[in-house]
Write a protein that holds these residues in place. Structure first.
Motif, PDB file in Angstrom:
ATOM      1  N   ARG A   1       0.832  -1.176   0.010  1.00 22.11           N
ATOM      2  CA  ARG A   1      -0.093   0.052  -0.015  1.00 22.11           C
ATOM      3  C   ARG A   1       0.855   1.163  -0.068  1.00 22.11           C
ATOM      4  N   VAL A   2       1.837   1.212   0.826  1.00 24.04           N
ATOM      5  CA  VAL A   2       2.887   2.610   0.897  1.00 24.04           C
ATOM      6  C   VAL A   2       3.505   2.591  -0.322  1.00 24.04           C
ATOM      7  N   ARG A   3       3.990   1.633  -1.005  1.00 22.22           N
ATOM      8  CA  ARG A   3       4.711   1.710  -2.424  1.00 22.22           C
ATOM      9  C   ARG A   3       3.496   2.248  -3.416  1.00 22.22           C
ATOM     10  N   ALA A   4       2.445   1.699  -3.370  1.00 26.84           N
ATOM     11  CA  ALA A   4       1.443   2.313  -4.479  1.00 26.84           C
ATOM     12  C   ALA A   4       0.911   3.787  -3.964  1.00 26.84           C
ATOM     13  N   ALA A   5       1.411   4.333  -2.938  1.00 28.57           N
ATOM     14  CA  ALA A   5       1.051   5.662  -2.537  1.00 28.57           C
ATOM     15  C   ALA A   5       2.073   6.415  -2.986  1.00 28.57           C
ATOM     16  N   GLY A   6       3.318   5.925  -3.447  1.00 28.37           N
ATOM     17  CA  GLY A   6       4.327   6.671  -3.889  1.00 28.37           C
ATOM     18  C   GLY A   6       5.665   6.994  -2.882  1.00 28.37           C
ATOM     19  N   VAL A   7       5.464   6.054  -1.760  1.00 27.53           N
ATOM     20  CA  VAL A   7       6.661   6.314  -0.717  1.00 27.53           C
ATOM     21  C   VAL A   7       7.861   5.518  -1.081  1.00 27.53           C
ATOM     22  N   PRO A   8       8.804   6.277  -1.115  1.00 24.19           N
ATOM     23  CA  PRO A   8      10.184   5.777  -1.949  1.00 24.19           C
ATOM     24  C   PRO A   8      10.850   4.834  -0.871  1.00 24.19           C
ATOM     25  N   HIS A   9      10.714   4.850   0.376  1.00 28.16           N
ATOM     26  CA  HIS A   9      11.585   3.897   1.386  1.00 28.16           C
ATOM     27  C   HIS A   9      10.940   4.349   2.857  1.00 28.16           C
ATOM     28  N   VAL A  10      10.897   3.412   3.397  1.00 27.25           N
ATOM     29  CA  VAL A  10      10.521   3.392   4.973  1.00 27.25           C
ATOM     30  C   VAL A  10      11.465   2.827   6.022  1.00 27.25           C
ATOM     31  N   VAL A  11      11.238   3.448   7.216  1.00 28.30           N
ATOM     32  CA  VAL A  11      11.953   2.876   8.270  1.00 28.30           C
ATOM     33  C   VAL A  11      11.162   2.276   9.141  1.00 28.30           C
ATOM     34  N   ALA A  12      11.806   1.473  10.323  1.00 30.84           N
ATOM     35  CA  ALA A  12      11.209   0.793  11.117  1.00 30.84           C
ATOM     36  C   ALA A  12      11.881   0.967  12.615  1.00 30.84           C
ATOM     37  N   MET A  13      11.535   1.777  13.492  1.00 33.50           N
ATOM     38  CA  MET A  13      12.202   1.998  14.859  1.00 33.50           C
ATOM     39  C   MET A  13      11.661   0.862  15.836  1.00 33.50           C
TER      40      MET A  13
ATOM     41  N   ALA B   1      20.652   1.422  12.041  1.00 34.49           N
ATOM     42  CA  ALA B   1      21.407   2.256  13.097  1.00 34.49           C
ATOM     43  C   ALA B   1      21.015   1.624  14.300  1.00 34.49           C
ATOM     44  N   GLU B   2      21.941   1.656  15.236  1.00 36.38           N
ATOM     45  CA  GLU B   2      21.599   1.238  16.539  1.00 36.38           C
ATOM     46  C   GLU B   2      21.790   2.293  17.703  1.00 36.38           C
ATOM     47  N   PHE B   3      20.869   2.844  18.496  1.00 35.92           N
ATOM     48  CA  PHE B   3      20.825   3.868  19.067  1.00 35.92           C
ATOM     49  C   PHE B   3      20.222   3.471  20.709  1.00 35.92           C
ATOM     50  N   THR B   4      20.261   4.635  21.491  1.00 41.11           N
ATOM     51  CA  THR B   4      19.384   4.477  22.859  1.00 41.11           C
ATOM     52  C   THR B   4      18.590   5.496  22.819  1.00 41.11           C
ATOM     53  N   THR B   5      17.384   4.906  23.156  1.00 45.81           N
ATOM     54  CA  THR B   5      16.277   5.766  23.171  1.00 45.81           C
ATOM     55  C   THR B   5      16.193   6.946  24.438  1.00 45.81           C
ATOM     56  N   PRO B   6      15.627   7.948  24.162  1.00 44.00           N
ATOM     57  CA  PRO B   6      15.718   8.772  25.356  1.00 44.00           C
ATOM     58  C   PRO B   6      15.180   8.289  26.769  1.00 44.00           C
ATOM     59  N   GLY B   7      14.623   7.026  26.831  1.00 52.02           N
ATOM     60  CA  GLY B   7      14.327   6.320  27.964  1.00 52.02           C
ATOM     61  C   GLY B   7      15.273   5.438  28.272  1.00 52.02           C
ATOM     62  N   GLY B   8      16.379   5.584  27.725  1.00 50.45           N
ATOM     63  CA  GLY B   8      17.520   4.530  27.970  1.00 50.45           C
ATOM     64  C   GLY B   8      17.368   3.070  27.421  1.00 50.45           C
TER      65      GLY B   8
END
Length: 175
Positions: free
Chosen positions: A122-134, A155-162
């Protein structure tokens, strides 16, 4: 448990959330295990606001976090895509994030993967070129879905909640 080549994907339906879906989400997500990586169960008002915002996203963008229904039409969660909120002081502002959240009764049956595949279509059909998942890095189920979708760990990161987090990315061009 993921769906194997010998086990077909379950039937899923996606629909723009209704006012009633806020109540269904509240009930389905009331389990502390479902909300383990999301700060615990939320009040009904949070789902009322979320469902209203998703209806706006769908009207404006052509995609949102859709209500996820099983093959029988029962609400089992949500899946979809939305812009990363600009008001957050961290994360991929300006990016489109895909995500999924299922009630415990739907875990381990292939619904998250099937719904995520439908979301990508669905997002591809809506023209979204790339997606992320956090994803919270401790959430092995969501990590497995992202990796099964062919998303790359960017990427690997630390959330504001640690908490440890992972950002996965997927190009939707040329597919």
């Amino acid at each position: 448990m993921t769906t194997s080549p010998t086990r077909p994907l379950p039937a899923v339906q996606l629909r723009v959330p209704t006012d009633e879906d806020a109540h269904a989400w509240h009930a389905v997500f009331a389990d502390p295990d479902v909300m383990e990586f999301l700060g615990g169960p939320a009040e009904l008002s949070a789902y009322e606001e979320l469902s209203a915002r998703q209806r706006m996203h769908d009207a404006q963008l052509g995609y949102c976090l859709w209500t996820l229904l099983d093959g029988e039409g029962a609400v089992i969660g949500f899946t979809g895509a939305q812009p990363w909120p600009a008001e957050k002081s961290w994360g991929p502002v300006g990016e489109i994030e895909i995500g999924w959240r299922l009630g415990r009764a739907a875990w381990g049956r292939g619904y998250a993967y099937a719904a995520a595949l439908a979301t990508l279509d669905r997002v591809r059909a809506a023209g979204v070129p790339h997606v992320v998942a956090m994803i919270d890095a401790r959430n092995a189920r969501s990590v497995a879905v992202a990796e099964r979708l062919g998303m790359d760990l960017s990427a690997e990161f630390t959330t504001p909640g640690g908490n440890p987090g992972r950002r996965y990315a997927l190009s939707l061009r040329g597919e």
